[in-house]
Design a protein around this motif. Structure first.
Motif, PDB file in Angstrom:
ATOM      1  N   LEU A  66       0.872  -1.216   0.082  1.00 26.05           N
ATOM      2  CA  LEU A  66       0.129  -0.075  -0.020  1.00 26.05           C
ATOM      3  C   LEU A  66       0.842   1.306   0.163  1.00 26.05           C
ATOM      4  CD1 LEU A  66      -2.763   1.042   0.108  1.00 26.05           C
ATOM      5  CD2 LEU A  66      -2.906   0.887   2.427  1.00 26.05           C
ATOM      6  N   VAL A  68       1.285   5.335  -0.068  1.00 22.60           N
ATOM      7  CA  VAL A  68       0.852   6.756   0.270  1.00 22.60           C
ATOM      8  C   VAL A  68       1.587   7.693  -0.127  1.00 22.60           C
ATOM      9  CG1 VAL A  68      -0.034   8.068   2.179  1.00 22.60           C
ATOM     10  CG2 VAL A  68       0.032   5.557   2.624  1.00 22.60           C
ATOM     11  N   VAL A  98       3.320   3.541  10.422  1.00 22.77           N
ATOM     12  CA  VAL A  98       2.982   2.050  10.674  1.00 22.77           C
ATOM     13  C   VAL A  98       2.698   1.985  12.153  1.00 22.77           C
ATOM     14  CG1 VAL A  98       3.718  -0.458  10.630  1.00 22.77           C
ATOM     15  CG2 VAL A  98       4.369   1.236   8.950  1.00 22.77           C
ATOM     16  N   ALA A 116      -1.634   8.723   6.940  1.00 28.47           N
ATOM     17  CA  ALA A 116      -1.525   7.517   7.725  1.00 28.47           C
ATOM     18  C   ALA A 116      -2.564   7.591   8.931  1.00 28.47           C
ATOM     19  CB  ALA A 116      -0.080   7.995   8.785  1.00 28.47           C
ATOM     20  N   LEU A 119      -5.599   5.693   7.247  1.00 24.60           N
ATOM     21  CA  LEU A 119      -5.122   4.265   7.158  1.00 24.60           C
ATOM     22  C   LEU A 119      -5.330   3.552   8.836  1.00 24.60           C
ATOM     23  CD1 LEU A 119      -2.013   3.874   4.761  1.00 24.60           C
ATOM     24  CD2 LEU A 119      -4.578   3.401   4.535  1.00 24.60           C
ATOM     25  N   ARG A 125      -4.361  -4.293   7.030  1.00 26.97           N
ATOM     26  CA  ARG A 125      -4.146  -3.876   5.702  1.00 26.97           C
ATOM     27  C   ARG A 125      -2.163  -4.243   5.576  1.00 26.97           C
ATOM     28  NH1 ARG A 125      -3.359   0.970   9.293  1.00 26.97           N
ATOM     29  NH2 ARG A 125      -1.113   1.462   9.559  1.00 26.97           N
ATOM     30  N   VAL A 128       2.982  -0.869   4.595  1.00 22.42           N
ATOM     31  CA  VAL A 128       2.845   0.481   3.697  1.00 22.42           C
ATOM     32  C   VAL A 128       4.251   1.008   3.491  1.00 22.42           C
ATOM     33  CG1 VAL A 128       2.011   2.759   4.417  1.00 22.42           C
ATOM     34  CG2 VAL A 128       0.488   0.706   5.300  1.00 22.42           C
ATOM     35  N   THR A 129       4.111   1.872   2.472  1.00 21.89           N
ATOM     36  CA  THR A 129       5.542   2.667   2.091  1.00 21.89           C
ATOM     37  C   THR A 129       4.733   4.093   1.524  1.00 21.89           C
ATOM     38  OG1 THR A 129       7.360   2.610   0.644  1.00 21.89           O
ATOM     39  CG2 THR A 129       5.365   1.768  -0.184  1.00 21.89           C
TER      40      THR A 129
END
Length: 255
Positions: A66, A68, A98, A116, A119, A125, A128-129
């Motif tokens: 995912l 962002v 995170v 963030a 999320l 989920r 995340v990057t």
């Protein structure tokens, strides 16, 4: 390895990959966070609900990464751990990229801090990057970043943060500009139809004059969607300008 490096080394899988499988477009006003909005929080209930719907659809695409994406002071990835803060807006609230990260790490710009936070409202989920893009990024820089999105994983879903014009009325942050409404209407139509050409054709000079913070992230999204190939289906979930700033929420999926 970047997308360009993959091509130089002759990675045949690169041309076969369809990395971007879904996208959600949301705005990033700090007032989206109820603690910042205070008693005015109910005024943006519909916007928060639309953002939640877009994020749920994004997660339903079952991505393995995912991403962002939003505006920041420079263009490039933000390594984890990374944390955003809402202290500049009067609230002692840290938002890690995170949840549960032990260290603050890198500093998230506002756009990715709000991303963030959005999320964090959803439990399940994938990894995340985060990637930031300078507001004044030019076509070559945006195209290279779109390549990076394409190289992030086999199934990438992108949460793209960006506001429309900030010139919708005399009380708007950028005061009133007659070009703002038609600009925002064009963006809303492009997001609704997943019209890649229309987004890529947004004028960076006019966008800057109208203080449209979403121009660069939207164009990275359009470039990544084009590189992924195939057709795209878009749906506009929200379109408003409650404080003279245009807020759009959209959901994209591959057809």
């Amino acid at each position: 390895m970047t997308g360009s490096a993959r091509r130089r080394t002759g990675d045949s899988r690169y041309g076969e990959r369809v990395p971007l499988v879904a996208a959600a477009v949301c705005p990033h006003p700090p007032l989206l966070v109820p603690e910042v909005a205070g008693s005015a929080a109910p005024e943006l209930d519909d916007l928060r609900a639309a953002c939640d719907t877009a994020v749920r659809r994004l997660l339903a695409a079952d991505p393995d990464i995912l991403l962002v994406l939003g505006t920041g002071p420079v263009t490039g990835p933000i390594r984890t751990p990374a944390t955003g803060s809402l202290q500049p807006w009067g609230v002692d609230l840290d938002v890690p990229l995170v949840p549960g990260q032990p260290d603050r790490g890198a500093v998230l710009p506002l756009s990715l801090t709000v991303g963030a936070w959005l999320l964090a409202r959803h439990d399940a989920r994938p990894p995340v990057t985060a990637v930031q893009v300078a507001a004044d990024a030019g076509p070559a820089e945006l195209a290279a970043l779109a390549d990076e999105v394409g190289a992030a994983g086999d199934r990438v879903a992108a949460l793209v943060l960006g506001d429309g014009s900030a010139c919708r009325g005399e009380k708007a942050p950028g005061y009133d500009d007659a070009r703002a409404l038609p600009y925002d209407q064009a963006v809303a139509a492009a997001l609704a139809d997943a019209d890649l050409d229309a987004l890529l054709d947004l004028d960076p000079v006019v966008s800057t004059e109208l203080k449209a913070a979403g121009r660069a992230p939207w164009q990275v999204l359009a470039g990544a969607a084009r590189a992924a190939g195939g057709g795209w289906r878009g749906e506009l979930l929200h379109d408003s300008a409650p404080y003279g700033v245009a807020y759009f929420v959209a959901s994209w999926e591959r057809m």
